[in-house]
Design a protein around this motif. Structure first.
Motif, short mmCIF file in Angstrom:
data_model
loop_
_atom_site.label_atom_id
_atom_site.label_comp_id
_atom_site.label_asym_id
_atom_site.label_seq_id
_atom_site.Cartn_x
_atom_site.Cartn_y
_atom_site.Cartn_z
N LEU A 197 0.71 -1.12 0.34
CA LEU A 197 0.08 0.21 -0.31
C LEU A 197 0.75 1.25 -0.05
N VAL A 198 2.47 1.39 1.12
CA VAL A 198 2.73 3.02 1.46
C VAL A 198 3.68 2.71 -0.15
N GLY A 199 3.85 1.74 -0.97
CA GLY A 199 4.88 1.58 -1.65
C GLY A 199 4.18 1.91 -3.62
N MET A 200 2.76 1.67 -3.17
CA MET A 200 2.11 1.92 -4.20
C MET A 200 1.94 3.97 -4.12
N LEU A 201 1.22 4.17 -2.89
CA LEU A 201 1.49 5.62 -2.81
C LEU A 201 2.27 6.32 -2.68
N GLU A 203 4.33 5.88 -4.64
CA GLU A 203 4.12 5.64 -6.67
C GLU A 203 3.82 7.67 -7.60
N LEU B 189 -9.30 2.57 2.08
CA LEU B 189 -8.96 1.41 0.73
C LEU B 189 -7.82 0.80 2.35
N LEU B 193 -8.38 -3.14 3.70
CA LEU B 193 -7.14 -4.22 3.17
C LEU B 193 -7.16 -4.97 5.07
N GLN B 249 -5.06 -0.88 -8.61
CA GLN B 249 -3.81 -1.01 -7.87
C GLN B 249 -3.42 -1.37 -7.30
N TYR B 250 -3.90 -1.80 -6.54
CA TYR B 250 -3.12 -2.64 -5.51
C TYR B 250 -3.15 -3.82 -5.83
N VAL B 272 10.32 -2.28 -3.75
CA VAL B 272 9.21 -1.75 -3.14
C VAL B 272 9.38 -1.75 -1.37
N ARG B 275 11.47 1.94 -0.70
CA ARG B 275 10.42 2.38 -1.89
C ARG B 275 9.28 3.39 -0.42
N ALA B 276 8.85 2.20 0.25
CA ALA B 276 7.24 2.21 1.47
C ALA B 276 8.19 2.44 2.26
N LYS B 277 9.12 2.37 3.07
CA LYS B 277 9.50 2.62 4.02
C LYS B 277 9.90 3.81 4.60
N ALA B 279 9.07 6.46 2.55
CA ALA B 279 7.75 7.76 1.95
C ALA B 279 7.17 7.44 3.02
N ARG B 280 6.84 6.24 4.49
CA ARG B 280 5.93 6.87 5.75
C ARG B 280 7.17 7.26 6.96
#
Lengths: 295, 295
Positions: A197-201, A203, B189, B193, B249-250, B272, B275-277, B279-280
């Motif tokens: 989810l966070v990776g998708m956001l 992007e 979302l 999930l 997308q998910y 992935v 990138r998520a880490k 952004a978070r």
């Protein structure tokens, strides 16, 4: 009482076991090894270990108990490397998050010594890592799962059970495959879902602006997406089968919810959401106040 | 200063607005209506409202500002019912979590009066509900998004902006469609999930035993699955398009992760997850310590 404990990988998990056993007075000497010289030195300087070894062979040759606290991807090579240097009767155990692959690696690497291998998984951790993140109470009141197999020497199993009990942990035995499915369901899959989810956001071009509206609910949901990427890559790769099986089920469930939203089938949505709420509230009897739960 | 405020739906959201405006001295009288007589009485007894109305017509007929804090599914019927009874110049606003459908309902129900409708969404809440859950500081330091459209009377918009500012909230304007996508991404979302995962585990025969191994990471991840099922059913049904778009997308992202696990493509997983880490961690500058993040 352990006379000499060798810890391969003196980070949060290995270092905390050392500190906990020292505090409990259950170990005489702890030898630590880390691939990185500066990490070994840091562990020594912090008093996390009593002596830093320069090689795996040096670390394990006189050890009574050997604890492997290396990343999942390193378990097999480390087992292969130490096999020839273990003294007779020494017990080898690990702290890996998925057990099937480690047990398989140990069986082939340790051959005759495999009966002295006790696979384990301390269910504890923080998002921090390294010797400086280690603390003696990490395992206090946490669960440690041991996954003995047919060949496992009962005496070795008992020694490792006592070792973990000395850290304040609750020790349980579980079948290897069951452990891997249970952990995939309660830990590995949730991490994959949050990372995705966070990776998708991340992007999205408007990621920063979108996340500005993310409040308490999202913060809690995505907290695990803040975990170490390499560690989770390794866990996904090593617990492949269990995770893929659950991901398949997850897709199916999501497809049904999607269909219900598309067809405006409110009854189905209420059923799923209510079932989830009940299960969650039953497990965590004290449902925490959700700040911005609605967000 | 609002002379008479009518609140339709005197629960956590409506009741907290009343208490906040009373505390700020920005309202003279608050009339409350709830479909359930006992709820109206409770709100009156608790001092959340000054007078309980016996009907929507009775509640709104002399109100200067009318706030709709009913479940998403009730917005349209309530708008239809009050339309004929609103006094000239009265401003109608709402607190719904998805805006496209409410705006559409208001446009058709209020006809000539639609310019006096200001769609809004206070991004705040707790898992509790009812008048007894209301408190004056709920909106303090939270965001309130207003989604005016071309027809919206600027004076009405300004009045509602000031009303929310008086509660201590930060008020922002946003396009209707953008609001619905942003909230779907950061709130709707994630709830779907989490509900899907816990609902899936709840269907297992060994659910209780599996959840016994769920630790801190899972507890945080699944907290939002403890939210009200009916409220979330309504949000899913009313923000259908935005949620379905993001779910698509998910699925695609999850499929790529699945493929990477199957093909043991560690590089893709690290990308992935990392990138998520990032952004978070960027969004929540103070990454909380994760108890059992590894679990």
């Amino acid at each position: 009482m352990i006379n000499q404990l060798a810890i391969i990988g003196v980070g949060l998990i290995g270092g905390s076991l050392s500190l906990a056993l020292k505090q409990a007075g259950k170990v005489n000497e702890v030898i630590g090894y880390s691939r990185t010289e500066s990490v070994r030195q840091q562990a020594l300087d912090l008093g996390v270990i009593d002596r830093a070894a320069n090689s795996i062979a040096d670390a394990v040759k006189e050890a009574d108990v050997i604890f492997l606290a290396v990343p999942m991807a390193a378990m097999e090579p480390v087992l292969v490397e130490l096999a020839a240097h273990v003294k007779p009767g020494a017990i080898i155990t690990d702290g890996g998050s998925a057990k099937a692959q480690v047990v398989q690696a140990a069986r082939s690497a340790l051959t005759n010594n495999f009966e002295q291998f006790v696979a384990g998984h301390p269910i504890a951790g923080t998002e921090k890592s390294g010797p400086d993140a280690a603390f003696a109470s990490l395992y206090q009141d946490h669960r440690v799962v041991l996954t003995p197999v047919a060949e496992t020497n009962p005496a070795a199993l008992e020694s490792i059970r006592q070792m973990w009990q000395a850290t304040g942990a609750e020790v349980l035995n579980m079948e290897v495959e069951h452990h891997d499915v249970v952990l995939a369901a309660t830990s590995h899959l949730p991490h994959v879902l949050a990372f995705n989810l966070v990776g998708m956001l991340a992007e999205r071009d408007d990621c920063d602006e979108v996340l500005r509206y993310a409040a308490g609910g999202f913060k809690d949901f995505s907290r695990i997406a803040s975990s170490d990427a390499v560690m989770w890559r390794d866990i996904c790769l090593t617990n492949k089968d269990a995770i893929l099986g659950l991901l398949e089920q997850y897709h199916q469930g999501l497809n049904k919810i999607e269909q219900a939203i598309r067809e405006q089938d409110g009854g189905y949505l209420t059923d799923v959401f209510e079932r989830a709420k009940q299960a969650r509230d039953n497990r965590f009897a004290d449902p925490d106040l959700i700040d911005n739960s609605e967000v």
